[in-house]
Design a protein around this motif. Structure first.
Motif, PDB file in Angstrom:
ATOM      1  N   ALA A 101       0.843  -1.193   0.000  1.00 32.72           N
ATOM      2  CA  ALA A 101       0.000   0.000   0.000  1.00 32.72           C
ATOM      3  C   ALA A 101       0.882   1.249   0.000  1.00 32.72           C
ATOM      4  O   ALA A 101       1.984   1.266   0.569  1.00 32.72           O
ATOM      5  CB  ALA A 101      -0.912  -0.010   1.215  1.00 32.72           C
ATOM      6  N   ASP A 161      -3.513  -0.642  -1.721  1.00 38.54           N
ATOM      7  CA  ASP A 161      -4.596   0.297  -1.441  1.00 38.54           C
ATOM      8  C   ASP A 161      -5.355   0.696  -2.701  1.00 38.54           C
ATOM      9  O   ASP A 161      -6.567   0.978  -2.653  1.00 38.54           O
ATOM     10  CB  ASP A 161      -4.067   1.545  -0.721  1.00 38.54           C
ATOM     11  CG  ASP A 161      -2.941   2.237  -1.473  1.00 38.54           C
ATOM     12  OD1 ASP A 161      -2.130   1.528  -2.099  1.00 38.54           O
ATOM     13  OD2 ASP A 161      -2.862   3.482  -1.442  1.00 38.54           O
ATOM     14  N   TRP A 164      -7.787  -2.217  -3.005  1.00 41.40           N
ATOM     15  CA  TRP A 164      -8.896  -2.387  -2.045  1.00 41.40           C
ATOM     16  C   TRP A 164      -9.841  -1.182  -1.973  1.00 41.40           C
ATOM     17  O   TRP A 164     -10.959  -1.293  -1.484  1.00 41.40           O
ATOM     18  CB  TRP A 164      -8.371  -2.753  -0.670  1.00 41.40           C
ATOM     19  CG  TRP A 164      -7.702  -1.677   0.157  1.00 41.40           C
ATOM     20  CD1 TRP A 164      -8.133  -0.414   0.415  1.00 41.40           C
ATOM     21  CD2 TRP A 164      -6.466  -1.806   0.872  1.00 41.40           C
ATOM     22  NE1 TRP A 164      -7.267   0.256   1.246  1.00 41.40           N
ATOM     23  CE2 TRP A 164      -6.227  -0.569   1.547  1.00 41.40           C
ATOM     24  CE3 TRP A 164      -5.538  -2.837   1.043  1.00 41.40           C
ATOM     25  CZ2 TRP A 164      -5.101  -0.355   2.338  1.00 41.40           C
ATOM     26  CZ3 TRP A 164      -4.421  -2.616   1.838  1.00 41.40           C
ATOM     27  CH2 TRP A 164      -4.204  -1.390   2.478  1.00 41.40           C
ATOM     28  N   SER A 165      -9.392  -0.025  -2.446  1.00 42.06           N
ATOM     29  CA  SER A 165     -10.213   1.186  -2.314  1.00 42.06           C
ATOM     30  C   SER A 165     -11.387   1.184  -3.289  1.00 42.06           C
ATOM     31  O   SER A 165     -11.326   0.596  -4.377  1.00 42.06           O
ATOM     32  CB  SER A 165      -9.364   2.430  -2.557  1.00 42.06           C
ATOM     33  OG  SER A 165      -8.345   2.535  -1.584  1.00 42.06           O
TER      34      SER A 165
END
Length: 514
Positions: A101, A161, A164-165
Motif C-alpha cells: 500500500a 490500497d 482495495w479502495s
C-alpha cells in the motif's frame, strides 16, 4: 466497486479471461474479486516461474494475452526467467504485480523492493497504477501494450490500497495492435535477390502454416534454401506442412548449413549469432561476403510479405508438403534416436509438442513426418520453460493433446507445474528424458576451452548421488507416472497416456550424450 473488481471486469471485457497466479497478502482483493467476476478463470501455480511460463504458453497458442498475478518484487523475480523466455518469444503477456500500500512503502518493510527495476529486465512496458479511479484505464493501456512490437510483456504494478479502495470503474478496451505491412521497396529488394545462393531464414509468424506454404513455393520456384530459427515460439510441423530444418544450436554446425549463401533474407527472424562466445570463434554466423536483407521483422506482417513474394515468384507453384510416414523405433534399450521415433509414431493428430529436451532432442527430427502438430521451443534459453509452457498451452487449447519432451535437469526447475496440471486435469503427457547428467555442460566444458574435468568438477555436471526418481515426484504431485527403459515400453506408455484423460508422466531412461 473496488479497484480489484474494476480491474478484473475490464480485463474480461478486453478478452483477457485467464489469470495464472501465485498470490500473496497484497493481492488478496484481486483473489477475492474472482468470486464477483466469474468469467475470469484463475489458475493457481505453486511457483511464480510456473505461472509466468504458463502465461507464455497460453499466449503462443491463442495469440492473445493471459494475465499473470505475482506477489511483490521477490515474486516477480522468481518468475522473471520465464518472462525472459516470453519476451524472446514475442508473447503478449500481461504481468500484474502486487505492491505494498502506498503509505506503507515509507516504512521499508522486509518485502519492499524496486519492482519497476526488476520488471524492466523482461518487460517492454511498465507502469504503477496510482489511483483506483485510473486503474481500469491503466489496465487497458497494459493490454494494448502487450501487442506492440509483435508481442511483449507488459507489467502493471498494483499497490494494495489501489486494489482495495472504492471508486473503480470499468474502462473500454483499446484497439489491439496488428502487424504493419511490409513496404513495396522491401519486397522489390528481396524479389530481385532470391535465387540459388539465397537462404531464407524464417521466424515468428513465418513458421505458421500459411508462412511455411508460401516459403516452400518460393523455394521450389527459385532454388532458395529454407532454414527456420532455432528457438521457435511456435512452428507448425508434421504431415501436410512443408518441412524446414531448424538452425543448428552449435556454431560449428550452423556454418555448413549456411555455407555458400550469397544472400541471407530475414523473414521474421533475427540475424544468426552464436548462442555463447567461445575462444577463437566468431559470434556472427553470417558467412563472409553474404549480404543480409530484412523482408520483415517481428512487428511486421511477415506472412503477408511471404505470400506476396510467392505471388510474384511462384504463382503457379505448389508447396512441398511432408508425408505422413513415421517410422517405428528400433526395439531394445532406449536411445535418443528411438525416443524421438516413439514419440512420432504415437503422436495424436493436432497435438501440441513442447520441446525442452536439450541434448536429447536430436531424435525429434522424426516429428517432421508425424501427424500434424504445433511445436513450441525454448525461446530465451532460460531453462525450466517446458512444463509451464505446456500447462498454459493445455489451458488455451483443451481440445488438443499436449506432449512435453523435457530434459531431467531443466524439469527440476519447475516440476511444480505437474501439480497445476493435476488440479486442472489438463491433457498433458510429459516425457522426462533422464540421462542423470547435465550432458550439455559436459560438451560445453570442452568447447569453451576450460580444460578437462576431474572428480570435483565432474560432480558439478552429474545428476546422480542421488538420482531423482521422477515417477515418485510426479505421483506425489498428483500425476500418474511410469518408467520406460526400452522402445517397446515407451511406445506402450505413450499410447496408454494418450488414451486416458488428464496428465501423465513417463520417465524415459536414456544414456547420456554430449
Amino acid at each position: 466497486m473496488n479497484g480489484a473488481r474494476s480491474l478484473l471486469s475490464g480485463l474480461v471485457g478486453a478478452g483477457v479471461d485467464v489469470c495464472f497466479m501465485n498470490p500473496g497478502t497484497s493481492e488478496m482483493h484481486f483473489v477475492q474479486a474472482l468470486d464477483a467476476v466469474p468469467d475470469m478463470r484463475g489458475v493457481l501455480a505453486l511457483f511464480e516461474g510456473v505461472a509466468t511460463g504458463a502465461a507464455d504458453g497460453y499466449a503462443r497458442i491463442t495469440g492473445r494475452p493471459a494475465a499473470v498475478l505475482l506477489h511483490l518484487g521477490p515474486g516477480l523475480a522468481n518468475g522473471t526467467a520465464n518472462l525472459h523466455n516470453a519476451r524472446r518469444a514475442h508473447s503478449p503477456v500481461l504481468c500484474v504485480v502486487g505492491a505494498h500500500a502506498t503509505d506503507h512503502v515509507r516504512h521499508d518493510a522486509p518485502l519492499q523492493s524496486d519492482i519497476d527495476a526488476i520488471a524492466r529486465g523482461a518487460s517492454g512496458w511498465v507502469h504503477t497504477s496510482g489511483t483506483t479511479r485510473a486503474l481500469a484505464s491503466d489496465a487497458m493501456r497494459a493490454v494494448e501494450a502487450t501487442g506492440r512490437g509483435g508481442g511483449q510483456v507488459a507489467t502493471l504494478v498494483l499497490p494494495a490500497d489501489v486494489s482495495w479502495s472504492d471508486g473503480g470503474r470499468v474502462a473500454p478496451p483499446r484497439p489491439f495492435p496488428v502487424p504493419s505491412p511490409v513496404s513495396i521497396e522491401a519486397l522489390d529488394s528481396v524479389a530481385a535477390s532470391v535465387g540459388e545462393g539465397t537462404v531464407l531464414l524464417l521466424g515468428g509468424d513465418a513458421l505458421s502454416e500459411r508462412g511455411l506454404r508460401a516459403a516452400s513455393r518460393i523455394s521450389r520456384a527459385t532454388g532458395t534454401r529454407l532454414v527456420a530459427e532455432r528457438f521457435a515460439a511456435r512452428m507448425e510441423s508434421g504431415a501436410g506442412v512443408p518441412t524446414v530444418d531448424r538452425l543448428a544450436y552449435l556454431a560449428e554446425q550452423v556454418r555448413p548449413q549456411l555455407a555458400g549463401a550469397t544472400t541471407l533474407v530475414l523473414a521474421g527472424a533475427p540475424s544468426p549469432v552464436a548462442f555463447f562466445a567461445y575462444p577463437g570463434v566468431e559470434s556472427d554466423l553470417v558467412p563472409d561476403g553474404c549480404a543480409v536483407l530484412e523482408l520483415a521483422d517481428a512487428a511486421q506482417d511477415v506472412v503477408g510479405a511471404l505470400e506476396a513474394l510467392a505471388g510474384r515468384l511462384a504463382s503457379d507453384v505448389d508447396p512441398d508438403l511432408a508425408p505422413l510416414s513415421p517410422v517405428d523405433p528400433e526395439p531394445g534399450p532406449l536411445s535418443v534416436r528411438s525416443l524421438g521415433a516413439a514419440i512420432a509414431v504415437t503422436l495424436p493428430e493436432n497435438a501440441i509438442v513442447v520441446d525442452e529436451s536439450i541434448t536429447s532432442g536430436g531424435g525429434l527430427k522424426a516429428l517432421t513426418t508425424a501427424p500434424r502438430h504445433s511445436l513450441l521451443t525454448l525461446t530465451g534459453g532460460a531453462i525450466g520453460q517446458g512444463l509451464p509452457v505446456a500447462t498454459g498451452a493445455a489451458v488455451a487449447a483443451p481440445d488438443r493433446p499436449v506432449v512435453t519432451v523435457e530434459a531431467d535437469g531443466s524439469a527440476l526447475y519447475t516440476i511444480q507445474a505437474l501439480w497445476t496440471q493435476a488440479r486442472e486435469q489438463l491433457d498433458v503427457t510429459t516425457v522426462v528424458v533422464n540421462n542423470a547428467a547435465y550432458a550439455i555442460l559436459r560438451g560445453e566444458l570442452a568447447r569453451t576451452g576450460a580444460g578437462g574435468a576431474d572428480e570435483r568438477a565432474q560432480r558439478m555436471l552429474d545428476l546422480t548421488d542421488p538420482t531423482t526418481d521422477f515417477t515418485a515426484v510426479s505421483r506425489g504431485l498428483g500425476v500418474p507416472a511410469e518408467r520406460a527403459t526400452t522402445s517397446e515400453e515407451l511406445v506402450a506408455a505413450l499410447r496408454k497416456a494418450h488414451a486416458e484423460p488428464g496428465p501423465h508422466l513417463i520417465e524415459a531412461i536414456v544414456p547420456p550424450v554430449a
